[in-house]
Design an enzyme around this catalytic site. Sequence first.
Site, PDB file in Angstrom:
ATOM      1  N   CYS A   1       8.417  -6.947   1.005  1.00  0.00           N
ATOM      2  CA  CYS A   1       7.393  -5.998   0.560  1.00  0.00           C
ATOM      3  C   CYS A   1       6.288  -6.675  -0.261  1.00  0.00           C
ATOM      4  O   CYS A   1       5.107  -6.341  -0.129  1.00  0.00           O
ATOM      5  CB  CYS A   1       8.039  -4.866  -0.225  1.00  0.00           C
ATOM      6  SG  CYS A   1       9.226  -5.420  -1.456  1.00  0.00           S
TER       7      CYS A   1
ATOM      8  N   HIS B   1       4.077  -2.208  -6.104  1.00  0.00           N
ATOM      9  CA  HIS B   1       4.046  -3.560  -6.665  1.00  0.00           C
ATOM     10  C   HIS B   1       2.600  -3.958  -6.969  1.00  0.00           C
ATOM     11  O   HIS B   1       1.691  -3.671  -6.176  1.00  0.00           O
ATOM     12  CB  HIS B   1       4.588  -4.580  -5.653  1.00  0.00           C
ATOM     13  CG  HIS B   1       6.070  -4.514  -5.409  1.00  0.00           C
ATOM     14  ND1 HIS B   1       6.927  -3.700  -6.116  1.00  0.00           N
ATOM     15  CD2 HIS B   1       6.841  -5.212  -4.529  1.00  0.00           C
ATOM     16  CE1 HIS B   1       8.163  -3.885  -5.679  1.00  0.00           C
ATOM     17  NE2 HIS B   1       8.142  -4.793  -4.718  1.00  0.00           N
TER      18      HIS B   1
HETATM   19  N1  LIG Z   1      13.079  -0.508  -1.605  1.00  0.00           N
HETATM   20  C1  LIG Z   1      12.060  -1.255  -1.203  1.00  0.00           C
HETATM   21  O1  LIG Z   1      10.971  -1.258  -1.802  1.00  0.00           O
HETATM   22  C2  LIG Z   1      12.216  -2.152  -0.023  1.00  0.00           C
HETATM   23  C3  LIG Z   1      11.083  -2.810   0.454  1.00  0.00           C
HETATM   24  C4  LIG Z   1      11.198  -3.648   1.548  1.00  0.00           C
HETATM   25  C5  LIG Z   1      12.411  -3.804   2.163  1.00  0.00           C
HETATM   26  N2  LIG Z   1      13.512  -3.173   1.684  1.00  0.00           N
HETATM   27  C6  LIG Z   1      14.776  -3.356   2.392  1.00  0.00           C
HETATM   28  O2  LIG Z   1      15.088  -2.124   3.039  1.00  0.00           O
HETATM   29  C7  LIG Z   1      16.497  -1.964   3.109  1.00  0.00           C
HETATM   30  C8  LIG Z   1      16.877  -0.634   2.457  1.00  0.00           C
HETATM   31  O3  LIG Z   1      16.498  -0.674   1.091  1.00  0.00           O
HETATM   32  P1  LIG Z   1      16.457   0.611   0.157  1.00  0.00           P
HETATM   33  O4  LIG Z   1      15.635   0.209  -0.993  1.00  0.00           O
HETATM   34  O5  LIG Z   1      16.081   1.830   0.929  1.00  0.00           O
HETATM   35  O6  LIG Z   1      17.993   0.719  -0.309  1.00  0.00           O
HETATM   36  P2  LIG Z   1      18.824   1.993  -0.786  1.00  0.00           P
HETATM   37  O7  LIG Z   1      17.962   3.025  -1.385  1.00  0.00           O
HETATM   38  O8  LIG Z   1      19.921   1.408  -1.597  1.00  0.00           O
HETATM   39  O9  LIG Z   1      19.433   2.579   0.575  1.00  0.00           O
HETATM   40  C9  LIG Z   1      20.381   1.861   1.324  1.00  0.00           C
HETATM   41  C10 LIG Z   1      20.717   2.623   2.592  1.00  0.00           C
HETATM   42  O10 LIG Z   1      21.620   1.818   3.368  1.00  0.00           O
HETATM   43  C11 LIG Z   1      22.715   2.633   3.730  1.00  0.00           C
HETATM   44  N3  LIG Z   1      23.935   1.829   3.914  1.00  0.00           N
HETATM   45  C12 LIG Z   1      24.645   1.177   2.966  1.00  0.00           C
HETATM   46  N4  LIG Z   1      25.742   0.610   3.522  1.00  0.00           N
HETATM   47  C13 LIG Z   1      25.702   0.909   4.841  1.00  0.00           C
HETATM   48  C14 LIG Z   1      26.563   0.622   5.934  1.00  0.00           C
HETATM   49  N5  LIG Z   1      27.670  -0.100   5.785  1.00  0.00           N
HETATM   50  N6  LIG Z   1      26.221   1.093   7.158  1.00  0.00           N
HETATM   51  C15 LIG Z   1      25.095   1.837   7.324  1.00  0.00           C
HETATM   52  N7  LIG Z   1      24.238   2.134   6.320  1.00  0.00           N
HETATM   53  C16 LIG Z   1      24.561   1.692   5.095  1.00  0.00           C
HETATM   54  C17 LIG Z   1      22.869   3.605   2.584  1.00  0.00           C
HETATM   55  O11 LIG Z   1      23.624   4.700   3.036  1.00  0.00           O
HETATM   56  P3  LIG Z   1      24.669   5.512   2.101  1.00  0.00           P
HETATM   57  O12 LIG Z   1      23.883   6.656   1.542  1.00  0.00           O
HETATM   58  O13 LIG Z   1      25.714   5.954   3.072  1.00  0.00           O
HETATM   59  O14 LIG Z   1      25.178   4.560   1.056  1.00  0.00           O
HETATM   60  C18 LIG Z   1      21.407   3.965   2.339  1.00  0.00           C
HETATM   61  O15 LIG Z   1      20.966   4.899   3.282  1.00  0.00           O
HETATM   62  C19 LIG Z   1      17.098  -3.207   2.436  1.00  0.00           C
HETATM   63  O16 LIG Z   1      17.345  -4.175   3.436  1.00  0.00           O
HETATM   64  C20 LIG Z   1      15.976  -3.666   1.526  1.00  0.00           C
HETATM   65  O17 LIG Z   1      16.059  -5.038   1.228  1.00  0.00           O
HETATM   66  C21 LIG Z   1      13.440  -2.341   0.601  1.00  0.00           C
END
Ligand SMILES: NC(=O)c1ccc[n+]([C@@H]2O[C@H](COP(=O)([O-])OP(=O)(O)OC[C@H]3O[C@@H](n4cnc5c(N)ncnc54)[C@H](OP(=O)(O)O)[C@@H]3O)[C@@H](O)[C@H]2O)c1
Length: 334
Positions: free
Chosen positions: A125, A239
């Site tokens: 990001c 950010h």
């Molecule tokens: N946040 C940001 O600004 C951002 C920016 C760029 C990229 N990313 C990337 O985007 C991805 C998601 O980030 P996020 O910030 O949205 O995280 P998050 O809010 O912690 O959400 C994680 C998601 O993954 C699911 N999950 C966890 N374990 C799983 C499994 N074993 N099988 C299937 N789904 C599973 C969770 O589902 P449950 O509800 O079932 O736990 C939840 O829906 C990550 O790879 C992160 O590095 C994030």
Amino acid sequence: MNVAVVGATGVVGETILTVLQERKVPVNRLGAFASRDRSAAVRFRDEALDVHATSLDALRDFDVVLFASGEDQSEAFGRALAQNSQIVIDNSSAFRMDADVPLIVPEVNAAAVRPEHRIFPVANCTAIVLVMALNPIKKAAGLRNVNVATYQAVSGAGRAGLEELAEGENAWKDDRPARPPAAFVAPIFRNVVPQIGSLDPLGDTGEEKKVVAETRKILELPKVRIAAMTVRVPVRYAHSEAVFVKTDEETSVDELARAFEKAPGLVYHREGIVTPLEVEGQDLVHVARLRSVEGSRRHFQLWVVGDQVRKGAATNAVQILQLLHDRGMVGVRV
Ligand SMILES: NC(=O)c1ccc[n+]([C@@H]2O[C@H](COP(=O)([O-])OP(=O)(O)OC[C@H]3O[C@@H](n4cnc5c(N)ncnc54)[C@H](OP(=O)(O)O)[C@@H]3O)[C@@H](O)[C@H]2O)c1
């Protein structure tokens, strides 16, 4: 087309659903997946959808699978889905630096998409926000060096990051000790944390290495020198980045300002400042405070702000999907 979102209950996954709806992407069937089954747990087009546990079998039914979970799920399923000619758009870092995989920011390098590609990682990001501002400079005068110091929102660490900031604030209001930090390496409420990810033996963090490598890949500038210092701040969304560049050729603030004004997806502020609170929820990246360093015609500095959940993740993912759909690449066997 039929679209699956893995991680639909997370910060990025839920925003993907919003952006698909806002952009009126022609989705026939949307499958919502996460770590376990839950009924009516997410909303899409005013409908409550059940969320299903993720499995390869369940994902086989979809033309496109957007991953917004973690590297483990992307690594477990991504290549198998791509071999089945399904489109994989992945927010994790699992495939970003693979040589046979493009790293697409549509406003910057849409031309890097080839018909045989099936895996499309969404870049880090911080790198996406950065390249949106660097690309107009590259096109106007070339890029020799880039230094960037970041001010990164807690939602970059997902729900856990948002909750940790809220818990710190609640503990302070209740006059009790906060729980020990878990999403960050130090308390984030009323603090600034100059380490995102683990440190390597040279003292660089994982986040810093991603920003450097991915920025070079997206801009197709493998030799540009980039120094990144990535810092977490107690901001919920968006950010901010203080960026210092040295160009290849001589240029001017006016010429760079014109380049920013023409750049798609960018808002250039000739005057005043822009802050993350104003940019939260937007798809546009903002540039302000552009100036020359002590009158130099090759050294410039600027302030860049972008909502990393939107343009830095969900929106960029949906833009890639729209690009592939427009090019007729969805649902096509390779
Ligand atoms: N946040 C940001 O600004 C951002 C920016 C760029 C990229 N990313 C990337 O985007 C991805 C998601 O980030 P996020 O910030 O949205 O995280 P998050 O809010 O912690 O959400 C994680 C998601 O993954 C699911 N999950 C966890 N374990 C799983 C499994 N074993 N099988 C299937 N789904 C599973 C969770 O589902 P449950 O509800 O079932 O736990 C939840 O829906 C990550 O790879 C992160 O590095 C994030």
